[in-house]
Design a protein around this motif. Sequence first.
Motif, PDB file in Angstrom:
ATOM      1  N   SER A 107      39.783  -5.676 -35.042  1.00 21.55           N
ATOM      2  CA  SER A 107      41.139  -5.142 -35.165  1.00 21.55           C
ATOM      3  C   SER A 107      41.451  -4.094 -34.105  1.00 21.55           C
ATOM      4  CB  SER A 107      41.350  -4.556 -36.565  1.00 21.55           C
ATOM      5  OG  SER A 107      40.417  -3.521 -36.811  1.00 21.55           O
ATOM      6  N   ILE A 108      40.475  -3.765 -33.259  1.00 22.55           N
ATOM      7  CA  ILE A 108      40.708  -2.824 -32.151  1.00 22.55           C
ATOM      8  C   ILE A 108      41.837  -3.334 -31.255  1.00 22.55           C
ATOM      9  CG2 ILE A 108      38.957  -3.817 -30.597  1.00 22.55           C
ATOM     10  CD1 ILE A 108      38.237  -0.934 -29.765  1.00 22.55           C
ATOM     11  N   VAL A 109      42.072  -4.662 -31.231  1.00 19.41           N
ATOM     12  CA  VAL A 109      43.136  -5.226 -30.399  1.00 19.41           C
ATOM     13  C   VAL A 109      44.341  -5.690 -31.230  1.00 19.41           C
ATOM     14  CG1 VAL A 109      41.612  -5.882 -28.495  1.00 19.41           C
ATOM     15  CG2 VAL A 109      42.057  -7.524 -30.341  1.00 19.41           C
ATOM     16  N   ARG A 110      44.340  -5.359 -32.508  1.00 19.67           N
ATOM     17  CA  ARG A 110      45.436  -5.784 -33.387  1.00 19.67           C
ATOM     18  C   ARG A 110      46.736  -5.090 -32.996  1.00 19.67           C
ATOM     19  NH1 ARG A 110      44.437  -5.019 -39.593  1.00 19.67           N
ATOM     20  NH2 ARG A 110      43.084  -6.796 -39.156  1.00 19.67           N
ATOM     21  N   HIS A 111      47.775  -5.888 -32.845  1.00 23.65           N
ATOM     22  CA  HIS A 111      49.100  -5.328 -32.585  1.00 23.65           C
ATOM     23  C   HIS A 111      49.671  -4.863 -33.921  1.00 23.65           C
ATOM     24  CE1 HIS A 111      53.281  -4.921 -31.433  1.00 23.65           C
ATOM     25  NE2 HIS A 111      52.880  -4.974 -30.165  1.00 23.65           N
ATOM     26  N   PRO A 112      50.199  -3.633 -33.985  1.00 23.67           N
ATOM     27  CA  PRO A 112      50.651  -3.080 -35.265  1.00 23.67           C
ATOM     28  C   PRO A 112      51.810  -3.832 -35.916  1.00 23.67           C
ATOM     29  CG  PRO A 112      51.237  -1.611 -33.451  1.00 23.67           C
ATOM     30  CD  PRO A 112      50.362  -2.687 -32.878  1.00 23.67           C
ATOM     31  N   SER A 113      52.522  -4.650 -35.166  1.00 18.72           N
ATOM     32  CA  SER A 113      53.677  -5.346 -35.746  1.00 18.72           C
ATOM     33  C   SER A 113      53.295  -6.615 -36.514  1.00 18.72           C
ATOM     34  CB  SER A 113      54.675  -5.710 -34.649  1.00 18.72           C
ATOM     35  OG  SER A 113      54.139  -6.740 -33.833  1.00 18.72           O
ATOM     36  N   VAL A 114      52.056  -7.077 -36.351  1.00 19.08           N
ATOM     37  CA  VAL A 114      51.651  -8.308 -37.034  1.00 19.08           C
ATOM     38  C   VAL A 114      51.460  -8.009 -38.521  1.00 19.08           C
ATOM     39  CG1 VAL A 114      49.925 -10.143 -37.171  1.00 19.08           C
ATOM     40  CG2 VAL A 114      50.553  -9.184 -34.938  1.00 19.08           C
ATOM     41  N   PRO A 115      52.147  -8.744 -39.386  1.00 22.72           N
ATOM     42  CA  PRO A 115      52.036  -8.484 -40.823  1.00 22.72           C
ATOM     43  C   PRO A 115      50.594  -8.659 -41.318  1.00 22.72           C
ATOM     44  CG  PRO A 115      53.848  -9.998 -40.367  1.00 22.72           C
ATOM     45  CD  PRO A 115      53.088  -9.825 -39.087  1.00 22.72           C
ATOM     46  N   LYS A 116      50.196  -7.799 -42.243  1.00 23.04           N
ATOM     47  CA  LYS A 116      48.848  -7.876 -42.809  1.00 23.04           C
ATOM     48  C   LYS A 116      48.580  -9.236 -43.444  1.00 23.04           C
ATOM     49  CE  LYS A 116      47.598  -3.102 -43.636  1.00 23.04           C
ATOM     50  NZ  LYS A 116      48.455  -2.072 -43.275  1.00 23.04           N
ATOM     51  N   ALA A 117      49.620  -9.890 -43.933  1.00 26.38           N
ATOM     52  CA  ALA A 117      49.480 -11.199 -44.571  1.00 26.38           C
ATOM     53  C   ALA A 117      48.907 -12.242 -43.610  1.00 26.38           C
ATOM     54  CB  ALA A 117      50.817 -11.673 -45.112  1.00 26.38           C
ATOM     55  N   VAL A 118      49.188 -12.090 -42.313  1.00 25.51           N
ATOM     56  CA  VAL A 118      48.646 -13.021 -41.323  1.00 25.51           C
ATOM     57  C   VAL A 118      47.127 -12.925 -41.305  1.00 25.51           C
ATOM     58  CG1 VAL A 118      48.494 -13.516 -38.829  1.00 25.51           C
ATOM     59  CG2 VAL A 118      50.718 -13.013 -39.886  1.00 25.51           C
ATOM     60  N   TYR A 119      46.617 -11.699 -41.305  1.00 24.52           N
ATOM     61  CA  TYR A 119      45.166 -11.514 -41.256  1.00 24.52           C
ATOM     62  C   TYR A 119      44.513 -11.853 -42.594  1.00 24.52           C
ATOM     63  CZ  TYR A 119      46.134  -9.619 -36.735  1.00 24.52           C
ATOM     64  OH  TYR A 119      46.566  -9.476 -35.452  1.00 24.52           O
ATOM     65  N   LYS A 120      45.220 -11.622 -43.696  1.00 24.59           N
ATOM     66  CA  LYS A 120      44.682 -12.021 -45.004  1.00 24.59           C
ATOM     67  C   LYS A 120      44.507 -13.536 -45.036  1.00 24.59           C
ATOM     68  CE  LYS A 120      45.349 -11.880 -50.006  1.00 24.59           C
ATOM     69  NZ  LYS A 120      44.501 -13.036 -50.151  1.00 24.59           N
ATOM     70  N   ASP A 121      45.508 -14.261 -44.546  1.00 17.94           N
ATOM     71  CA  ASP A 121      45.435 -15.719 -44.498  1.00 17.94           C
ATOM     72  C   ASP A 121      44.255 -16.165 -43.624  1.00 17.94           C
ATOM     73  OD1 ASP A 121      46.455 -18.489 -44.867  1.00 17.94           O
ATOM     74  OD2 ASP A 121      46.875 -18.319 -42.720  1.00 17.94           O
ATOM     75  N   MET A 122      44.082 -15.497 -42.487  1.00 24.79           N
ATOM     76  CA  MET A 122      42.979 -15.839 -41.598  1.00 24.79           C
ATOM     77  C   MET A 122      41.644 -15.639 -42.309  1.00 24.79           C
ATOM     78  SD  MET A 122      41.512 -14.044 -38.162  1.00 24.79           S
ATOM     79  CE  MET A 122      40.853 -12.767 -39.214  1.00 24.79           C
ATOM     80  N   TRP A 123      41.447 -14.469 -42.915  1.00 27.11           N
ATOM     81  CA  TRP A 123      40.180 -14.175 -43.588  1.00 27.11           C
ATOM     82  C   TRP A 123      39.936 -15.119 -44.754  1.00 27.11           C
ATOM     83  CZ3 TRP A 123      36.097 -11.998 -41.791  1.00 27.11           C
ATOM     84  CH2 TRP A 123      36.213 -11.061 -40.766  1.00 27.11           C
ATOM     85  N   ASP A 124      40.966 -15.387 -45.544  1.00 27.37           N
ATOM     86  CA  ASP A 124      40.809 -16.322 -46.664  1.00 27.37           C
ATOM     87  C   ASP A 124      40.374 -17.698 -46.158  1.00 27.37           C
ATOM     88  OD1 ASP A 124      41.602 -14.315 -48.403  1.00 27.37           O
ATOM     89  OD2 ASP A 124      43.613 -15.149 -48.747  1.00 27.37           O
TER      90      ASP A 124
END
Length: 141
Positions: free
Chosen positions: A53-70
Amino acid sequence: MSTSISNELLLGALENVAVISTTDLQGNITYANDLFCKLTGYAREELIGQPHSIVRHPSVPKAVYKDMWDTIKAGNIWTGIVPNVGKGGGVYVVDTTVQPLRDEAGNINAYISIRRVINDLMENFEAVEFSKEQFDDYYAN
């Protein structure tokens, strides 16, 4: 005469065009290729051990990453288009594929992310729009 390309040549070509990293099960970077370092402005030593997440853009909704991890925790491949941000604040957009890596017993023991920078497509919206129209027309019939 058969033409065979060695894995070394194939991997070398991939390394030149793809932003590649691996993480442990918690998402901490365990490998970053040269292109990832160049693109983000981080030295490899600055990336290894850090959360991806060091390169995570702050505008990307957390739901996108939750979907990825799931998706990847379930053993599946996740794809998406996301903006990222480098060390100096520069934004780059990547077409991303993340998939689990497995040990000999079949257990997930790491994740690999292979990304293609698509900043050029952001500047050529007409080509993207045209291709999407062709795609939509094909699949609508």
